[in-house]
Scaffold this active site. Structure first.
Site: not given
Ligand code: GLN
Length: 463
Positions: A52, A129, A153
């Site tokens: 990420k 996210s 997330s």
């Protein structure tokens, strides 16, 4: 894992990227790295990962999906990245996300939304996210991906992309080099399609790190290992607060069919109640923006990222031109965070939320059989080993409807995480398990703090 599979994953990336916008930066040397390392026998050899883009890497930029950090390049690797590389992992690229981890639809990215690979012909959100991380795993671009989970997330996008998403106990995986959103909640998580890979990656990352002041100490790790032994048949709680009327009948049926299968395996089920769950959303949206506001204050353009080239002051406000580079959602959170911290509201909002958070933690302690090694609660002899619920209240929506619903009210987006936030606020280990192949629906399995093993052992038997 074979070299051949790894190569084909890396070669599939350009095409998958065009379709789903999974990555922000792709490493052009990934294939070469893989081939150069091919003969080394390391615990994670031949595994390809996505990271990420709020976790720093020294060979690729770390943008947090923000215009403000568009060109930011870290001089070092995050501890979790360093550990993965040392174990033989090849990083394919940095995955797309909601800016600074704020969002649940993967749409608040300066680099455009991530599309869900389960729906090749419709534009459906991948959740957020950690949207790119979940989509990378679902599309087969990588063997696993790292995400971060502050309020859900990792688990929400895992559910929406029908992959596994594990958020370990707070403090298990080092946050050193993870760009802080809300540091009392931020946790690094792992997404993959199968338990063997997830386990192996977790074993490499589950280590104390002196560079992270919130890393779980070796003493506490040892204590947890001694306390939480392998259990056979489990006592599993179904929190009544999660069986909301708004969940569709189809979803409820799938959930109860799953419970029935677990009963057939000999596990025992009990209804449990966690009354403070109802406070989770307001607690989360009071505390997380307050922490975020202090973390985001370092982006003044001087130390990191882009700086407005004309002036640092606009209408008497320092750094306003530079900070206009924050996206809309981040700006909203900054306003909310400052409001909750200002002298008139601090006591009634921030302090109250902290108190309510302790109340929620106590509620969890009351239902678990095992003790809590941090709060020192003794555990409830007639309590449960695990709790289980759905991960999300409904399926992912189209990008179009997500965007328009969000326009009418940001709380619609905030509601996506109602089932995942309580576990984050209490720091509990929790795993979202897909309810079927290619079905965008997950169940969330949660254990007492530091009892990550019970969650993983349970999943080993059923996934
Ligand atoms: N959707 C939540 C938020 O916007 C959770 C995000 C996260 O876990 N990073 O804050």
């Amino acid at each position: 894992m074979s070299l051949k599979t790894a190569l084909s994953r890396i070669r599939s990336i350009p095409e998958l990227q065009k379709r789903y916008n999974i990555f922000i930066n792709i490493d052009p040397s990934a294939e070469k790295r893989l081939v150069d390392n091919a003969d080394k026998e390391l615990p994670l050899s031949h595994l390809v990962a996505g990271i990420k883009d709020n976790i720093v890497t020294k060979d690729l930029p770390t943008t947090c999906a923000s215009k403000i950090l568009e060109t930011y390049q870290s001089p070092y690797d995050a501890t979790c990245v360093r550990r993965l590389r040392e174990a033989g992992v090849v990083i394919a690229g940095k995955t797309n996300l909601d800016e600074f981890g704020m969002g649940s639809g993967g749409i608040h990215s300066h680099f455009g939304p991530v599309l869900n690979p389960l729906y090749p012909s419709t534009k459906i959100t991948a959740g957020g996210s950690s949207s790119g991380s979940a989509a990378a795993v679902a599309a087969g671009a990588v063997d696993f991906a790292l995400g971060t989970d502050t309020g859900g997330s990792v688990r929400l996008p895992a559910a929406f992309n029908a992959v596994l998403g594990f958020k370990p106990s707070y403090g298990r995986i080092s946050r050193y080099g993870v760009v802080a959103y809300a540091q009392s909640l931020d946790t690094v998580g792992i997404l993959s399609k199968g338990m063997p890979v997830l386990r192996k990656v977790y074993n490499v990352l589950n280590e104390y790190d002196s560079k992270d002041p919130t890393s779980l100490s070796n003493d506490l790790r040892k204590k947890a290992n001694k306390l939480f032994k392998e259990k056979g048949k489990l006592r599993i709680g179904i929190p009544q607060e999660f069986l909301q009327a708004s969940i569709s009948a189809d979803y409820k049926n799938l959930f109860f069919r799953f419970i029935k299968e677990l009963m057939d395996m000999g596990h025992e089920f009990y209804p449990v109640t966690i009354p403070s769950v109802k406070d989770s959303l307001p607690i989360y949206y009071t505390l997380s923006p307050a922490e975020a506001v202090s973390n985001l204050s370092r982006y003044d353009g001087i130390r990191y990222g882009t700086r407005a080239d004309t002036t640092d002051i606009e209408n008497g406000t320092l750094f306003a031109p530079t900070r206009a580079n924050f996206g809309r959602e981040v700006q909203d959170r900054i306003i909310l965070g400052n409001y909750n911290l200002c002298s008139e509201t601090f006591k009634n909002n921030y302090v109250k939320a902290q108190k309510l958070r302790v109340g929620l933690m106590n509620d969890f302690d009351e239902i678990f059989r095992g003790p809590n090694i941090i709060s020192n609660s003794k555990g409830n002899v007639s309590g449960v080993d695990l709790i289980i619920s759905l991960t999300a209240t409904g399926p992912p929506s189209t990008i179009e409807s997500f965007t328009s619903a969000e326009n009418s009210s940001p709380t619609n987006e905030y509601l996506n995480d109602v089932f995942t936030m309580p576990m984050s606020l209490a720091g509990l280990p929790t795993l979202s398990i897909p309810l079927g192949n290619d079905v965008p629906l997950g169940v969330q399995v949660t254990a007492q703090f530091a009892d990550d093993e019970t969650v993983l052992n349970f999943a080993d038997r059923i996934v």
